[in-house]
Every structure is written in C-alpha cells, then in structure tokens.
Design an enzyme around this catalytic site. Structure first.
Site, PDB file in Angstrom:
ATOM      1  N   PHE A 151       0.856  -1.190   0.000  1.00  0.00           N
ATOM      2  CA  PHE A 151       0.000   0.000   0.000  1.00  0.00           C
ATOM      3  C   PHE A 151       0.898   1.248   0.000  1.00  0.00           C
ATOM      4  CE2 PHE A 151      -2.925   3.025   2.062  1.00  0.00           C
ATOM      5  CZ  PHE A 151      -4.065   2.823   1.294  1.00  0.00           C
ATOM      6  N   ASP A 201       2.380  -6.108   7.666  1.00  0.00           N
ATOM      7  CA  ASP A 201       1.179  -5.296   7.748  1.00  0.00           C
ATOM      8  C   ASP A 201      -0.023  -6.219   7.506  1.00  0.00           C
ATOM      9  OD1 ASP A 201      -0.973  -3.557   7.363  1.00  0.00           O
ATOM     10  OD2 ASP A 201       0.329  -1.972   6.600  1.00  0.00           O
ATOM     11  N   TYR A 207     -10.531  -0.804  11.048  1.00  0.00           N
ATOM     12  CA  TYR A 207     -11.766  -0.308  10.416  1.00  0.00           C
ATOM     13  C   TYR A 207     -12.143  -1.096   9.170  1.00  0.00           C
ATOM     14  CZ  TYR A 207      -8.090   2.286   7.958  1.00  0.00           C
ATOM     15  OH  TYR A 207      -6.947   2.615   7.284  1.00  0.00           O
TER      16      TYR A 207
HETATM   17  C1  LIG Z   1      -5.723   0.604   4.654  1.00  0.00           C
HETATM   18  C2  LIG Z   1      -4.237   0.564   4.700  1.00  0.00           C
HETATM   19  C3  LIG Z   1      -3.490   1.615   5.263  1.00  0.00           C
HETATM   20  C4  LIG Z   1      -4.152   2.864   5.760  1.00  0.00           C
HETATM   21  O1  LIG Z   1      -3.405   3.491   6.755  1.00  0.00           O
HETATM   22  P1  LIG Z   1      -4.103   4.552   7.723  1.00  0.00           P
HETATM   23  O2  LIG Z   1      -2.965   5.195   8.418  1.00  0.00           O
HETATM   24  O3  LIG Z   1      -5.023   3.802   8.621  1.00  0.00           O
HETATM   25  O4  LIG Z   1      -4.867   5.500   6.861  1.00  0.00           O
HETATM   26  C5  LIG Z   1      -2.121   1.461   5.341  1.00  0.00           C
HETATM   27  N1  LIG Z   1      -1.498   0.356   4.885  1.00  0.00           N
HETATM   28  C6  LIG Z   1      -2.189  -0.664   4.326  1.00  0.00           C
HETATM   29  C7  LIG Z   1      -1.467  -1.874   3.839  1.00  0.00           C
HETATM   30  C8  LIG Z   1      -3.569  -0.570   4.192  1.00  0.00           C
HETATM   31  O5  LIG Z   1      -4.249  -1.564   3.605  1.00  0.00           O
END
Ligand SMILES: *Cc1c(COP(=O)(O)O)cnc(C)c1O
Length: 395
Positions: free
Chosen positions: A113, A182, A207
């Site tokens: 991500f 992650d 979430y």
């Molecule tokens: C959804 C997601 C995020 C989002 O990070 P936030 O700090 O909660 O906005 C980060 N990394 C991955 C791999 C995700 O799928």
C-alpha cells in the site's frame, strides 16, 4: 462451529444493499451506537477526568489489544492499540531498523500500500537507510544479507494476493533480517498466526474487516523476544515507563506499552469494543473456510456470466486473502453503476473492480445477487452514462 446467521444480525446493513466493501470499511455493529452513547453519557459526561482511572481509559489500549490478539495468533500482553496504521508502520520499521544497526536496507514490494512505502521512504531518507522495492514475485529472491528489514503487507490491497508469511519470515531470518508484517487486509479476513510464522513485528488497522468504524485505531504487535529491546523512534509520553512522573528524558515502558505514543482515542475504542463483542463468537478457521466458499462462488459466477471481466486475483484460494478483483477497461464507471443498484464494492486504479467478502455479514445469496446485477449492467451497457464516469474524491 461459528453461527454466521447470528453474526449477520449483529450488523446494521441498510435495506437493499449488498455490501462487498468491508475490505475498506466494515459496516456498523448494531451495538456500537449504544456502546458509544453509553461511554459518552456514563463515562465522559459523569466522570470527566476521573474516567481515566474509574472507567479504565488508560488501560484500554492494552485491554482491547488482548481481545484482538486471538484473531492474529498473538498472546495476551503482546498487542496495543492506538494511532493510525501509518504511524504504526513507522514505529515498527523504525524499531526493526534499530534492532539491526549494522544494516541499512528495507525491502518491500510494489504491491504494498502506498502509505507503507511512503513511510519507509521517508524513514530511509531520515536515517540513511535505503528502500528497495521489487515485484511481489521477486521478494523471495531479493532477500540477501544486506537486508535489515523485510516490510510487507501480507495480503495485497489491489489483487488480494497473499504472501507466505512463515516462509518469507524464515528466509529473512536466515539472512539475518527482521520482518514487519502489515495485516491491514488480513486481520479478520484470514487465519493469521504470528507466533507460528515467527514474525518480528506486525501492525494493522481495525476499520476494515474488523468493523471498528471509520478512523478506528490501529494495532501493533511485537514478538516477545523483542519487547524489551525494541526502541521506536517516535517516543511519546504514553510509551514512557512512568508517564505521570513527567521525567524530562525518555525511558521506554517494559513491554508492548512502549509502542504507545499519545492519548488513546477512547470514544473510537468503545466502538471497536462493540465490534470485538461480535468477534468473540467467531472461530477463525470457520471464517476462513466460509470466506473461501464465498469468493470461489463469486469467481465462478462472474466468469460464467460476465465474459468481459478478467480475474485480477490469484485463482488458488490458498494464495488469496478475502477479496477478489476483476479488470475492466471502464472499471470506474462499471463500479458506479453497480453501486447505484445497491451492490457496493470499490474501484482501484487503473482498471480494477474490487470486492471484499466477509462471512460475518455476507451470504451466498448476496454473492449470487451481486453476480446477477453485475452481469446485467455489463450486458445492457447501462454503466456507460456520463454521471457514472465522474470521479469522486474517495474511490
Ligand atoms: C488501509 C491501509 C493503510 C491505511 O493506513 P491509515 O494510516 O489507517 O490510513 C495502510 N497500509 C495498508 C497496507 C492498508 O491496507
């Protein structure tokens, strides 16, 4: 056996909606509204500042972490809640880098991500490390003895591809590197076992599949072998050994508490607790089996009735998380047309229709109806209207 008929009743799903986007934002547990209202009414309003002690707000990030631990193969006292996932990614990578001081390379993949890659890039720039990004298929071969940290998202947000956490962790350890996993698309979606995989650090959000609500706090896990040595660069007062001694210099707390940063989001944690009440009745092995059944049914249905769509996820369910993507040159407009008919999935650039499957509230009938509606939209070309092509800020 988990009773998915009763978990389904625990969620508020608007009439006429088939919700296949729990991989982005889970639906509201019915009990969350009252849980948050009760927290406001009985705790914040009545107790004011004394709520930190009387209602246990101070311990809540650890207490909630203990409730979540079972779902990711962690043990009591190893998980703490707080902040956003991006912050937790920063903490985990920075702690892992510091545990491997002779090495400066962070390895990740192009399926990760963007926020994780941006964070690693910024951290590399600030610490003199290097971020190396390869394709998901190249990760295994790219692990060598220059590596400090292997930082991967287990399930690819776009394709649903699932890495072999145990095998890649073993490979990284053999090369003298540490791992940061992650679990954003794994927690509540697949049967994660952090101890069996012997991972070093793990982070994730609550979430998505866990249904904690928009902006619900993230979690972080440290393997107990690192708990007393891990030293995140982000040194906040709530991670101090004695926050209320207000000492001028930082001394990290004994265990996972050191990964706390600042004041926890108490109201958001109340909503998350309502979601965890539902999870208490769920066996992850049952969830995984049901998730595979739903996604296989969807793939079979789409491939039988939507000839223009190309599968963008691994065909083998063992190599997949709980989401399925299909490619279409006009995927954005097709998804808007689908949403207009009550089937909510999402679009990921450049051409992917993405669908998440959550047995907690999705049934086989949902899948069949979604396939039928999608097939009709494609057959009639009803997606090709100007308003379905207009891009909104959040896709
Ligand atoms: C959804 C997601 C995020 C989002 O990070 P936030 O700090 O909660 O906005 C980060 N990394 C991955 C791999 C995700 O799928």
């Amino acid at each position: 056996m988990t009773d998915f008929t009763s978990t389904r009743k625990a969620f508020h799903l608007p009439e006429g909606i088939i919700y296949l986007d729990g991989n982005s934002l889970g639906p509201m547990p019915v009990a969350a509204a009252e849980k948050v209202a009760a927290m406001m009414r009985d705790e914040w309003a009545q107790m004011l500042i004394t709520g930190w002690n009387k209602a246990g707000w101070y311990q809540q990030p650890r207490r909630v972490g203990d409730r979540l631990a079972r779902l990711i193969g962690a043990r009591q006292g190893e998980v703490v809640m707080g902040d956003t996932l991006t912050i937790k990614v920063f903490q985990a990578i920075s702690a892992a880098l510091r545990l491997n001081p002779g090495r400066r390379v962070i390895l990740s993949d192009s399926g990760n991500f963007p926020s994780d890659l941006y964070t690693a890039e910024g951290l590399a720039q600030a610490t003199g490390a290097t971020l190396r990004v390869v394709t998901p298929d190249e990760v295994e071969a790219a692990i060598d003895d220059s590596l400090a940290v292997l930082m991967l998202t287990e399930v690819d947000y776009r394709t649903g591809r699932r890495h072999d956490m145990a095998a890649l962790t073993a490979r990284a350890h053999a090369a003298g590197a540490l791992t940061v996993w992650d679990l954003a698309h794994s927690a509540g979606a697949v049967d994660v076992d952090l101890h069996a995989a012997d991972a070093d650090f793990a982070v994730g959000c609550t979430y998505k599949y866990l249904n904690g609500g928009p902006g619900a706090p993230a979690f972080i896990w440290t393997h107990p072998r690192h708990a007393k040595a891990a030293a995140p660069i982000l040194q906040g007062w709530m991670g101090h050994d004695a926050p209320f001694a207000f000492e001028p210099a930082y001394r990290p707390a004994g265990g996972i508490e050191r990964m706390r940063v600042g004041t926890p989001p108490v109201i958001a944690l109340a909503a998350l607790e309502a979601a965890l009440d539902v999870w208490d009745g769920v066996e992850m092995a049952d969830l995984r089996a049901a998730s595979i059944a739903l996604s296989q049914r969807f793939i079979a249905g789409v491939e039988a009735s939507c000839p223009g769509l190309i599968l963008n996820s691994p065909r083998d369910p063992a190599q997949r998380g709980s989401q399925v993507g299909f490619r279409h040159p006009q995927a954005y407009a097709v998804m808007q047309a689908l949403i207009a008919q009550g089937v909510i999935g999402d679009f990921r650039a450049p051409d992917v229709l993405r669908f998440g499957f959550a047995p907690l509230y999705n049934s086989a009938e949902d899948v069949d109806q979604a396939v039928q509606i999608l097939a009709r939209i494609l057959q009639t070309g009803s997606w090709d209207r100007p308003h379905f092509h207009e891009k909104a800020a959040v896709t």
